[in-house]
Design an enzyme around this catalytic site. Structure first.
Site, PDB file in Angstrom:
ATOM      1  N   GLY B  11       0.745  -1.303  -0.217  1.00 22.94           N
ATOM      2  CA  GLY B  11       0.110  -0.169   0.138  1.00 22.94           C
ATOM      3  C   GLY B  11       0.832   1.115   0.083  1.00 22.94           C
ATOM      4  O   GLY B  11       2.051   1.156   0.220  1.00 22.94           O
ATOM      5  N   CYS B  12       0.373   2.140  -0.140  1.00 27.77           N
ATOM      6  CA  CYS B  12       1.118   3.455  -0.272  1.00 27.77           C
ATOM      7  C   CYS B  12       0.368   5.031  -0.292  1.00 27.77           C
ATOM      8  O   CYS B  12      -0.515   5.128  -0.218  1.00 27.77           O
ATOM      9  CB  CYS B  12       1.642   3.518  -1.956  1.00 27.77           C
ATOM     10  N   GLY B  13       1.354   5.826  -0.305  1.00 23.75           N
ATOM     11  CA  GLY B  13       0.773   7.435  -0.616  1.00 23.75           C
ATOM     12  C   GLY B  13       1.874   7.718  -1.502  1.00 23.75           C
ATOM     13  O   GLY B  13       2.944   7.488  -1.656  1.00 23.75           O
TER      14      GLY B  13
END
Lengths: 502, 358
Positions: B11-13
């Protein structure tokens, strides 16, 4: 009369206390197992095939069909069928014939594959709330596309697309000819195909005029006997199929006994009434791949370039064979696995020749990708699709669509008794006897088949949703979403699938 | 066979900034913005990409390479000299930070392919792509993580702040920036696995899990791509390369492949466009990116943001004058631009395409 030394498989029994002597069993049995004895029903149990027609139509549940406990003593090596077939061959000198797909316990790889589902890191999708797309186009696709923008910014296609066969669902019906099945059974298939936006296939039996209203959902077949083939026939449907082989009887031809050839069948096939309709083992104008190419293009020319499908039985070298077929110009390749059904095939051929669809499909899809020609043709997988799960697994292995034959017949009453070749089907499916075929009301049974297709479609959508994708293309060939259970390393390698836990 | 791999899930930003007038911005903005989204990562990967980075050497390919050991460096440099004219070799400048005790050797090379290597109609870009594929799959311990012109990527295993400090991001200027903080769930974190991911001057930052990875990978392999990283982002990069560079689709059309419109919407289009969209779907169905994603991709002419077709991951866009911001969270935009002219969440599957003005 000579009594066969092969004891009957089943014991048809009637509880005489319950029996009300209504004689419905006598009327319903296509095999004449029952007859009237003046005060009670007489039973000739050797004729019983356990199709259960009598059982369902007995109003007082007086009938039981039991497996015969006094069959030969069999063991793990000498099965009942081994012994029975030898007895029969000793008595007749012939080849035992059978119907339906092989019933021997070969491993079914579909039952050793499990599908993935989403948890946490990617969300699953609810097919009741979100679109879930199953539409499938069969045919040759260009490897790249040219588009241009019109002055108002809209896309315009520059590449000319090859002809496509549009299916609203990734299903087709397997080829089953008029002759092997009744016209009413074909009508059921045609009506369901039209309603569901898919196609049925005439098989090698010509096209009866009653099916013309459904022609936009019909693929016509040309096989080695060329029964019923003429320019109108070739042009009648939406696509044309050349049948090279059938999974249940690879390498051998077809045999429709004269008993199943009354006037209507004879007219449609363009042969005399009551003659055996023999399809030669090979197509006598196809002795090699270049001959196939010529026939493919002859048919394309005759049909103004409708998609051409090539149906083959999956045999050991299926991958290079299909590569050749694709290069010969096929738009669709129909792979029929060795568990595929049949109306009539020698037992020995059905049970011992060919390879399963799972291995074949994986090998073919791999080979076409390695050669960079997977886009050149679509693949239909057939021969042992029993449920939507089998369909999903076949699609994940690389099929564009799956074909159902036996499953469709089961909705019409078939119990997979395997006696299609006798022409006595009590359910009116694999028979031409008018008193039997009239039992199969096309409208009523089309509704059942439509129900089945809808149920499988919903199930397929649920599977896609659980996988977190909303288009069938995202499952197609995505073997990453399959895991093998209880498969050896080499089999996993052939399937291109990891073992569960990896 | 080629199926026995473990895929990388994270997952990420993400953040992207572009100045349409090519005014260069310092790295401190992108760092500040990304650091606000620290909780979208877990300290196992962060990175930045900048365009307009090397104006003095803008006609050379800038290869950023990481090595596990000096042997792989020697192997790579030997390979490089045989195939390329090398204008400049230098270490990528870094400074020590607490969380990074061991880092790969980090070098950058400004190069052009030898003319004699370009045989059979092969372009310089084709040759560089082949080099990247070859090095990353064949030279053990060497990994090319940036290969465009006048642009570069800086990435590694740590949190955004320390990666920015380690690579001295504040000392660079660019007119397009992207940044990424990562939350891998199944790998210990590898420097090459951090984002942005690049090929030529395409750079991708990506939040999501491509649920169609299996078929996307096999589709790309048919066109000769080698997927060595086993990340979703790699699939995105190669798909864009295939569609745009190799097949000549424009960016908005390529986006209609990545996030194809639903059939129900295609049915409502007028005939010509319906035919085109149907043909695109038929031809490129295996390249449809299915599953949750928001992604930004930078290229020499602009920046694009796009979501999956039912918007399962966040993407917010804002504008202020000539600057456009794209981010996982509006707060990270307001951190560096408190009063944007406009801020909105793009609809599912609808790309936001920003082009540099010439």
């Amino acid at each position: 009369m000579f009594n066969s030394l092969a004891p009957p498989e089943y014991l048809a029994t009637i509880d005489t206390d319950k029996c009300i002597r209504c004689k419905r069993c006598i009327q319903n049995c296509g095999w004449s197992t029952y007859s009237w004895g003046g005060d009670r029903v007489l039973i000739e149990t050797t004729k019983c095939v356990k199709c259960l027609r009598c059982y369902h139509y007995c109003p007082v549940e007086a009938i039981d069909i039991l497996d015969n406990a006094t069959r030969f003593k069999s063991n793990a090596n000498w099965s009942y069928m081994n012994i029975r077939n030898i007895k029969r061959q000793a008595e007749t000198g012939g080849m035992p014939i059978t119907g339906m797909g092989s019933d021997l316990p070969y491993p079914v790889l579909f039952d050793h594959l499990l599908l993935d589902a989403c948890q946490v890191t990617n969300p699953s999708i609810d097919p009741l709330r979100e679109p879930m797309e199953l539409r499938t186009y069969l045919g040759k696709k260009p490897s790249k596309l040219e588009v241009e923008k019109t002055p108002d910014g809209k896309l315009k296609l520059k590449t000319e697309m090859p002809p496509q066969l549009k299916l609203e669902l990734p299903f087709t019906f397997s080829p089953m000819s008029f002759g092997s099945i009744s016209l009413n059974a074909q009508k059921v298939l045609a009506m369901a195909a039209k309603e569901c936006g898919i196609v049925m296939n005439t098989g090698e039996g010509g096209l009866h005029e009653d099916l013309l209203p459904y022609k936009d959902h019909i693929m016509v077949q040309v096989a080695s006997g060329r029964f019923g083939v003429n320019p109108d026939y070739l042009n009648a449907g939406v696509a044309c199929e050349i049948k090279i082989g059938q999974g249940a009887k690879p390498g051998i031809g077809g045999h429709l006994p004269g008993e199943k050839i009354p006037l209507q069948v004879a007219k449609t096939r363009m042969i005399p009434v009551g003659t055996d309709a023999l399809s030669p083992a090979p197509q006598h104008d196809i002795y090699s791949i270049e001959d196939l190419r010529q026939l493919i293009y002859a048919i394309k020319e005759a049909t103004n370039y409708k998609p051409v499908s090539i149906k083959i039985a999956t045999v050991h070298n299926v991958a290079p064979i299909v590569s050749g077929i694709v290069r010969a110009g096929a738009d669709i390749v129909y792979l029929d696995g060795f568990r595929g059904g049949t109306g009539a095939a020698p037992n020995i051929i059905r049970d011992h020749l060919g390879i399963p669809i799972e291995h074949a499909l994986a090998a073919v899809d791999d080979r076409l990708r390695q050669e960079g020609i997977r886009n050149e043709a679509s693949i239909i997988a057939a021969g042992g699709i029993r449920s939507s799960a089998d369909a999903a697994k076949a699609i994940a292995l690389g099929a564009d669509a799956v074909a159902m034959g036996t499953a469709a017949l089961v909705t019409m009453g078939c119990t997979v008794c395997g006696k299609c070749y006798t022409g006595n089907c009590s359910w009116g499916i694999t028979t031409q006897r008018p008193e039997l075929t009239v039992r199969l009301d096309p409208e009523i049974f089309a509704e059942r088949l439509i129900n089945l297709i809808r149920a499988w479609s919903h199930e397929l959508q649920e599977i896609l949703g659980a996988l977190g994708v909303n288009a069938i293309e995202s499952l197609r060939g995505s073997r990453e979403r399959l895991r093998g259970v209880g498969l050896d390393e080499q089999t996993l390698d052939i399937l291109g699938v990891k073992p569960a836990g990896r | 066979m080629n199926h026995n791999y473990e895929k990388d899930i994270s997952g990420c930003g993400l953040i992207g900034i572009i100045n349409k007038k090519k005014q260069r911005l310092g790295g401190e903005f992108v760092k500040k913005s990304l650091c606000l989204m620290n909780d979208r990562g877990n300290g196992l990967g962060a990175g930045f990409a900048a365009y307009g980075l090397y104006p003095e050497l803008s006609d050379h390919y800038a290869l950023h390479v990481m090595y596990d050991d000096p042997t792989s460096q020697r192997d790579f440099e030997e390979f490089l000299k045989e195939n390329y004219d090398v204008e400049k070799i230098e270490e990528i400048p870094t400074k020590p930070v607490p969380s990074i005790t061991i880092s790969p050797l980090l070098m950058r090379y400004f190069v052009k392919p030898h003319k004699k290597m370009l045989v059979g109609g092969m372009t310089e870009d084709d040759f560089v792509v082949r080099t990247v594929m070859q090095v990353n799959s064949e030279i053990a311990g060497a990994y090319v993580f940036s290969s465009g012109k006048n642009m570069g990527v800086f990435k590694g295993v740590s949190n955004p702040r320390e990666i920015a400090d380690f690579f001295r991001i504040e000392e660079y200027e660019g007119y397009i920036w992207t940044g990424h903080t990562r939350f891998p769930t199944n790998t210990p974190g590898w420097w090459g696995g951090a984002h942005p991911f690049t090929l030529l001057d395409w750079s991708i930052v990506h939040n999501g899990e491509i649920s169609s990875y299996g078929i996307n990978k096999r589709y790309l392999e048919m066109y000769g791509y080698k997927l060595t990283l086993l990340t979703d982002t790699e699939v995105v990069a190669y798909t864009l390369d295939l569609l745009i560079r190799k097949h000549g689709l424009d960016i908005s059309t390529a986006c209609k492949v990545l996030a194809a419109p639903f059939w129900k919407d295609v049915e409502r289009m007028d005939e010509g466009e319906k035919d085109a969209m149907t043909a695109l779907r038929m031809t490129y169905g295996s390249a449809l990116l299915n599953g949750p994603f928001s992604l930004l991709f930078g290229h020499r002419k602009g920046l694009v943001g796009i979501n999956d077709r039912i918007k399962l991951r966040p993407l917010v866009v804002a504008t202020k004058g000539d600057v456009v911001f794209m981010s996982s969270e509006e707060s990270s935009i307001r951190e560096i631009c408190p009063k944007p002219d406009r801020a909105w969440a793009p609809r599912a599957g609808e790309p936001v395409i920003v082009e540099l003005e010439d």
